[in-house]
Structure formats: structure tokens, C-alpha cells
Motif scaffolding. Sequence first.
Motif, PDB file in Angstrom:
ATOM      1  N   ARG A  10       0.839  -1.201   0.000  1.00  0.00           N
ATOM      2  CA  ARG A  10       0.000   0.000   0.000  1.00  0.00           C
ATOM      3  C   ARG A  10       0.864   1.237   0.000  1.00  0.00           C
ATOM      4  O   ARG A  10       1.963   1.241   0.542  1.00  0.00           O
ATOM      5  N   PHE A  11       0.327   2.263  -0.650  1.00  0.00           N
ATOM      6  CA  PHE A  11       0.996   3.566  -0.627  1.00  0.00           C
ATOM      7  C   PHE A  11       0.029   4.594  -0.067  1.00  0.00           C
ATOM      8  O   PHE A  11      -1.145   4.571  -0.421  1.00  0.00           O
ATOM      9  N   PRO A  12       0.478   5.505   0.820  1.00  0.00           N
ATOM     10  CA  PRO A  12       1.835   5.537   1.316  1.00  0.00           C
ATOM     11  C   PRO A  12       2.162   4.314   2.162  1.00  0.00           C
ATOM     12  O   PRO A  12       1.305   3.804   2.870  1.00  0.00           O
ATOM     13  N   ARG A  17       3.727   3.569   5.256  1.00  0.00           N
ATOM     14  CA  ARG A  17       4.060   4.423   6.407  1.00  0.00           C
ATOM     15  C   ARG A  17       5.187   3.851   7.264  1.00  0.00           C
ATOM     16  O   ARG A  17       5.553   4.434   8.279  1.00  0.00           O
ATOM     17  N   LEU A  74      -0.135  13.443   7.476  1.00  0.00           N
ATOM     18  CA  LEU A  74      -1.545  13.064   7.283  1.00  0.00           C
ATOM     19  C   LEU A  74      -2.325  13.126   8.602  1.00  0.00           C
ATOM     20  O   LEU A  74      -3.491  13.497   8.618  1.00  0.00           O
ATOM     21  N   PHE A 120       5.685  11.714  -1.179  1.00  0.00           N
ATOM     22  CA  PHE A 120       4.822  10.591  -1.575  1.00  0.00           C
ATOM     23  C   PHE A 120       5.458   9.840  -2.755  1.00  0.00           C
ATOM     24  O   PHE A 120       5.446   8.607  -2.793  1.00  0.00           O
ATOM     25  N   ARG A 140       7.305   5.870  -3.150  1.00  0.00           N
ATOM     26  CA  ARG A 140       7.122   4.808  -4.151  1.00  0.00           C
ATOM     27  C   ARG A 140       8.477   4.386  -4.715  1.00  0.00           C
ATOM     28  O   ARG A 140       8.777   3.194  -4.784  1.00  0.00           O
ATOM     29  N   ARG A 151      -3.579   1.978  -3.759  1.00  0.00           N
ATOM     30  CA  ARG A 151      -3.153   3.333  -4.178  1.00  0.00           C
ATOM     31  C   ARG A 151      -1.758   3.317  -4.789  1.00  0.00           C
ATOM     32  O   ARG A 151      -0.890   2.567  -4.355  1.00  0.00           O
ATOM     33  N   GLY A 202      -1.448   9.907  -5.986  1.00  0.00           N
ATOM     34  CA  GLY A 202      -0.493  10.998  -5.799  1.00  0.00           C
ATOM     35  C   GLY A 202      -0.893  12.215  -6.618  1.00  0.00           C
ATOM     36  O   GLY A 202      -0.970  13.339  -6.112  1.00  0.00           O
ATOM     37  N   PHE A 223      -4.690  13.637  -5.648  1.00  0.00           N
ATOM     38  CA  PHE A 223      -4.804  14.390  -4.389  1.00  0.00           C
ATOM     39  C   PHE A 223      -4.046  15.719  -4.453  1.00  0.00           C
ATOM     40  O   PHE A 223      -4.571  16.743  -4.049  1.00  0.00           O
ATOM     41  N   TYR A 257      -7.287  15.659   4.136  1.00  0.00           N
ATOM     42  CA  TYR A 257      -7.952  15.287   2.875  1.00  0.00           C
ATOM     43  C   TYR A 257      -9.312  14.616   3.075  1.00  0.00           C
ATOM     44  O   TYR A 257      -9.996  14.341   2.109  1.00  0.00           O
TER      45      TYR A 257
END
Length: 212
Positions: A41-43, A45, A57, A72, A76, A97, A102, A105, A151
Motif C-alpha cells: 500500500r501507498f503511502p 508508512r 496526514l 509521496f 514509491r 493506491r 499521488g 490528491f 484530505y
Amino acid sequence: MTCRRGALIVLEGVDKAGKTTQCKKLVQALQESGRPAEMMRFPDRTTKIGHLISSYLERKSNLEDHTVHLLFSANRWELVPEMKEKLEQGISLVVDRYAFSGVAFTSAKPGFSLDWCKGPDVGLPKPDLVMFLKLNPAEAEGRGEFGTERYETTVFQRTVQSRFEQLMKDPSVNWQVIDAARCIDDVHTDIKEHTVNAINKVEEQPLGDLWK
Ligand code: 2DT
């Protein structure tokens, strides 16, 4: 004999579309059918860069908008060697994501063009399939309150949705729109079918470069 590579599968969509649930179900179904698969998953963490993003975030720190966009993307890029290694070993990656979030957003913020936002992610491993879990904003709102992270507001999410729609016009990416308003199992069946087709197809194809 050369080993078949795994497929790079991405799930995108606005918040509450069910991406994480569907990624988990997909990985489980692939594994149960004897296809090696892992979720990412991205981000992410868990890395040092990921810690900076997570703190941003969670509103524990502030970062300048261009800076956080680049973080961000860096998050990746730092995982690309690991991703390529797994794909070469024949493991399919199901990713919650990717660069599309990226761009969607950051470009939802004032003063950011789609083109500028794409720049840092040009050349990333190109997904073999990107499924966009489509849920109209009214339905997303019906799935409950947003959390407290940055967000997570209706107005912002509506702008994000329109940015995703712009990105989906790009025919160089293999987009599939999935109707996420249906029950979890129906959405899963649809996603699994598209994924299995992609896994079977990529065996003859090299991994591409995104937006190049
Ligand atoms: P999760 O709730 O899925 O952890 O997402 N985001 C995500 C960006 O702004 N840029 C990016 O490159 C990515 C991958 C979307 C956390 C939030 O981070 C946003 C929601």
C-alpha cells in the motif's frame, strides 16, 4: 525455462470505495488459487519517508505542498527495487493506491497542474491493470463520517474524484472502472476476473514504464 513474471495490479478510488477490503480479498483469493500474490500500500508508512508522510496526514506536522508531493513519490521510488524483484520472482503485487492517488490528491489543491504532479512519478513500474473503484460522492457520504486525517472532507474528495476522471482519459494506462456501489462479494468477483486475465496476459509482456 524463464519464469513468468507477476502482474502489477493497482486499486484506486476515492475514500470509502472499499479499496483496502478488496485488496485483501483479492490477495487471499489469488493465493488460494495457487497464484503467488502479495499486498502493498501507498503511502507505505513504515519507512523513514513514510513516517514523515504519516505525521503530515495525521496533522502532527505541516509540510509545504510541493514537498509532501515529492515525499509521496519518493516513498514509491524507494520501494521500486523490492517491487521489481518480487515481480521477477513471479509474485503478483496488489497495490492499494499508487501514483494516480499521488496526482489526484495534490492536483486537487489550488495551483497544481496534472502535468506537474505526474513529473516525479514518470518512469515508475507501470501497472498492468489499474482498477478504479467508482462510487459517487453521495454514496461515499452514505458510508459514514470521514476520519480526522488530512484530505478527509467531502469537498476535497469531490475534487479528487474529478482529477481521477481526467487521469482515466489517458489510454496509455490500462484502466478498468469497477462499480463499487455493489455488495463486497460482487465487486470482488469482478475484480478477481480482471486480475486473473491480466496475470495470464503479462507473461509475454515486459514491465512498462509509467507515463513515458
Ligand atoms: P490511506 O488512507 O490509503 O493510507 O491514504 N495520498 C496517497 C496522497 O496524497 N498522495 C499519494 O501519493 C498517495 C499514495 C490519499 C492516505 C492519504 O494519502 C493520500 C489519502
